[in-house]
Scaffold this motif. Structure first.
Motif, PDB file in Angstrom:
ATOM      1  N   ALA B 236       0.832  -1.201   0.000  1.00  0.00           N
ATOM      2  CA  ALA B 236       0.000   0.000   0.000  1.00  0.00           C
ATOM      3  C   ALA B 236       0.867   1.251   0.000  1.00  0.00           C
ATOM      4  N   GLN B 237       1.990   1.213   0.738  1.00  0.00           N
ATOM      5  CA  GLN B 237       2.876   2.384   0.775  1.00  0.00           C
ATOM      6  C   GLN B 237       3.431   2.696  -0.611  1.00  0.00           C
ATOM      7  N   ASN B 240       0.704   4.035  -3.036  1.00  0.00           N
ATOM      8  CA  ASN B 240       0.418   5.451  -2.773  1.00  0.00           C
ATOM      9  C   ASN B 240       1.541   6.344  -3.289  1.00  0.00           C
ATOM     10  N   GLN B 243       1.241   6.763  -6.983  1.00  0.00           N
ATOM     11  CA  GLN B 243       0.139   7.676  -7.327  1.00  0.00           C
ATOM     12  C   GLN B 243       0.513   9.130  -7.046  1.00  0.00           C
ATOM     13  N   ASP B 244       1.167   9.369  -5.894  1.00  0.00           N
ATOM     14  CA  ASP B 244       1.598  10.735  -5.568  1.00  0.00           C
ATOM     15  C   ASP B 244       2.551  11.268  -6.629  1.00  0.00           C
ATOM     16  N   GLU B 247       0.841  12.253  -9.847  1.00  0.00           N
ATOM     17  CA  GLU B 247       0.159  13.547  -9.782  1.00  0.00           C
ATOM     18  C   GLU B 247       1.150  14.699  -9.780  1.00  0.00           C
ATOM     19  N   HIS B 265      -7.162  -0.563  -8.812  1.00  0.00           N
ATOM     20  CA  HIS B 265      -6.958   0.623  -7.997  1.00  0.00           C
ATOM     21  C   HIS B 265      -6.084   1.654  -8.710  1.00  0.00           C
ATOM     22  N   SER B 267      -5.147   1.853 -12.147  1.00  0.00           N
ATOM     23  CA  SER B 267      -5.196   2.134 -13.583  1.00  0.00           C
ATOM     24  C   SER B 267      -6.415   2.937 -13.991  1.00  0.00           C
TER      25      SER B 267
END
Lengths: 332, 371
Positions: B236-237, B240, B243-244, B247, B265, B267
């Motif tokens: 999970a880390q 995330n 994803q960060d 962005e 989660h 794509s």
């Protein structure tokens, strides 16, 4: 009321390392009732595989040794048996399926011959009868044209087929308990579904109990009745499968469940939220904190958590016996 | 190195499985023309990468007199487009060709057929020196953070190597400053800079691998099973973090994984691969809502989910994945398919087509609406 099929109490298994003694399994207790399916989950290094190896007394010594505790199969203490007596139990009363089907099969014998060997080791049967039995077992685990495939060498079979062969070998003597250590981790998801369906079906047909060791919470949710969660060599929660996933009573379990992406809600096109995470790392087993082993990663930590390690205590649950090693379990 | 005009097969190669008209004429640089298999819909101008009929056949087993050569059709006529800033997920089981596809796009291996259009420019005919400036833009994060980092190099050397190769730093102090900033970005302490890989946990090593990929300021990153080797709480880390970074830096990802939950989660759009071919392609939401290809259905239904009481009907497939050396004729999925039509599915290769003209949902099945 008869006791459970398998009863493990205060099991301690340790390993001698360069940096000192390391307790990989630390006072672990649990039961496997006859005919049930129990899961042990946890992340790498939490002690789940060592627990399984300890039950079969397969922990390599040195460096490993079972320090204390008891492991009883139908009331018989396995830790007091002689090596010869233990060999009679292994593969007969308790068998095991490992993660790597390729490394656990002998490449120079046909799979049929390997199952025959397992049968004849434990039962006085003729070679012919054992072969017939081996073919039956291969049929039972869903291998097509079992007659022909019994004459195949391991390398001629796919990963899923090899794992089926391992299961056929494990159940050939109709064990009371099957230990499956990550039986599907090396397999693809559609093959995993086939293998788990086979295990479920066999359990019903043979009345066998299953101790399923895995890191996959989804597998545990669908295939076990009771779940034991391990963290840093300890059992931190023990719960009926249904309640573990609806209302976990330990912050670690809750954190694990929340870090998995939820199932997609149909029609939801919104932006994907971030996953919640458990910050930090598992503590070093050679250098454990005095209090709760999860304390430094725990979002619910209070001062008391870092002083004394909490005991595994019962919590209210209508679904069955449920225990948690957290002093704030009732707030969860 | 072949160019577009000489990309006809050398005599020993098998013909491409997808029927002619094999390659569209080379487009003249405009990204708008890219991958136009459907001429009525111009490609979105945001297309960063377009893969067209990409194939990789690996030779195996040469015949005794070198007459009969066999080939593994690892990637077989794959086409898709990735828009700038989005994540394209690539799912499928082992041996479906998803990792080979990722390596083809980065030109780590040479394709047998097809084109890789990056910002409208075909990468396939480019030689190593012409590729070098582009390599800065295309990076990869590997699965195994244990074997993909050199154990004899410190974090500084690992991350700094790419900076030096591409001459991105003006001097040593500048390089150290860049490395320190990269470590901040991926959530590692600056003090780690002189440590060796073995001093880190799996998740931290994966962060080093990400810092290495980011060191050259890429636009497009192939994430090849980046979390499969990690524990659940660490996965999970890293998810995330990816994803960060996407962005913050506007990155485009090709996210390869066999974990369907994570792919959903991560794509925006997803390609499902089976035996070297894309069998279904859709937005993540559409695919997980309603998949049309029988293989996608079985794959999605096989995922065990943790919500109790939501046990679903499981589509159990018969048999195993066939060998890609001698793949089944026609639709390669037909021997395991509950919908197969004799004389059709075992003869013809179903094209990847839109489910209806207005939809971006594509499926390669002759009977997408049968159940």
């Amino acid at each position: 009321m008869p006791g459970p099929l398998l009863r493990v109490r205060d099991l301690v298994t340790s390993f001698q390392t360069d940096a000192g003694l390391l307790r990989a399994v630390d006072r672990v207790s649990f039961d496997v009732p006859a005919g049930s399916s129990v899961g042990i989950v946890g992340e790498s290094g939490c002690g789940k595989s060592v627990t399984a190896l300890s039950i079969l007394r397969l922990v390599q010594s040195p460096p490993g040794s079972i320090e204390s505790g008891s492991i009883e199969l139908e009331g018989k203490d396995l830790l007091s048996l002689s090596p010869a007596e233990m060999r009679a139990i292994r593969g007969n009363d308790i068998s095991m399926v490992f993660q790597e089907p390729m490394t656990s099969l002998n490449p120079v014998y046909t799979v049929g011959a390997q199952i025959v060997e397992a049968i004849r080791l434990h039962q006085k049967t003729s070679r012919g009868a054992a072969w017939k039995r081996a073919v039956e077992m291969l049929q039972l685990v869903g291998i097509p044209s079992a007659d022909t495939n019994a004459r195949a060498y391991p390398h001629q079979l796919s990963g899923g087929m090899r794992q089926r062969v391992m299961i056929a070998m494990a159940i050939a003597c109709q064990p009371k308990l099957l230990l499956a250590d990550e039986p599907t981790t090396a397999l693809d998801v559609t093959i995993q579904a086939q293998i788990l369906a086979t295990l479920r079906d066999l359990r019903g047909r043979l009345g066998m109990s299953l101790l399923l060791i895995t890191h996959d919470l989804g597998v545990v949710a669908e295939h076990t009745d009771h779940v034991i969660v391990m963290y840093a060599a300890r059992v931190i929660e023990s719960a009926p499968a249904a309640s573990l996933f609806t209302r976990p009573r330990h912050p670690y379990t809750r954190g694990l469940l929340e870090s998995i992406p939820r199932r997609h809600v149909p029609g939801d096109l919104g932006p994907k939220p971030r996953l919640s995470t458990i910050e930090g790392l598992v503590p070093d087993l050679r250098n454990l904190p005095p209090g709760c082993r999860f304390a430094d990663r725990c979002p619910m930590r209070i001062d008391a958590c870092t002083k004394v390690e909490p005991e595994l205590v019962p919590v209210d649950d209508d679904a069955g016996p449920h225990e948690s090693r957290c002093i704030r379990a009732n707030e969860l | 190195m072949s160019d577009a005009s000489s990309s006809k097969p050398p005599p020993s190669l098998p013909p491409p499985s997808l029927p002619p008209p094999s390659l569209p004429p080379p487009s003249q640089g405009s990204a708008r023309d890219v991958g136009g298999t459907d001429s009525t819909r111009p490609a979105a101008p945001r297309t960063l990468l377009a893969v067209e009929r990409l194939s990789k056949y690996f030779p195996v087993e040469r015949g005794w007199f070198a007459r009969e050569e066999k080939f593994v059709r690892a990637v077989d006529g794959v086409s898709f487009r990735v828009r700038r800033g989005e994540t394209m997920g690539l799912v499928g089981e082992s041996g479906c060709g998803k990792s080979t596809l990722g390596r083809l796009i980065l030109r780590l291996i040479d394709p047998t057929y097809g084109r890789i259009m990056y910002e409208g420019r075909d990468l396939v005919p480019l030689g190593q020196s012409a590729l070098r400036p582009l390599r800065r833009k295309l990076q990869i994060i590997f699965q195994d953070p244990y074997s993909s980092l050199n154990p004899r190099m410190t974090v500084k050397q690992i991350v700094g190597e790419a900076i030096r190769v591409h001459k991105l730093a003006s001097n040593a102090a500048d390089e150290t400053r860049m490395i320190a900033e990269l470590l901040d970005q991926v959530g590692l302490r600056r003090e780690s800079i002189d440590r060796y890989p073995h001093e880190f946990s799996g998740g931290q090593r994966q962060r080093i691998g990400i810092a290495r990929a980011l060191a050259v300021q890429p636009e497009f990153i192939v994430c090849d099973e980046p979390i499969s080797a990690l524990d659940v709480s660490i996965q999970a880390q890293i998810v995330n973090l990816l994803q960060d970074l996407q962005e913050r830096l506007g990155l485009t990802y090709l996210f390869i994984s066999h974990d369907l939950k994570i792919v959903e989660h991560m794509s925006h759009r997803v390609c499902v691969m089976y035996l070297g071919r894309v069998v279904e392609q859709a937005s993540s939401a559409d695919l997980y809502d309603h998949s049309f290809h029988p293989y996608s259905r079985a794959l999605l239904s096989a995922v065990p989910f943790v919500e109790p009481g939501r046990r679903k009907l499981r589509v159990l497939l018969e048999g195993d994945i066939p060998s890609p050396i001698d793949p089944p004729t026609g639709c390669t999925f037909h021997p395991r398919c509950p919908r197969r039509e004799r004389g059709k599915c075992d003869v013809e290769v179903p094209p990847l087509e839109r489910i209806d003209p207005a939809s971006e949902h594509k499926v390669a099945c002759f009977h997408p609406h049968l159940d």
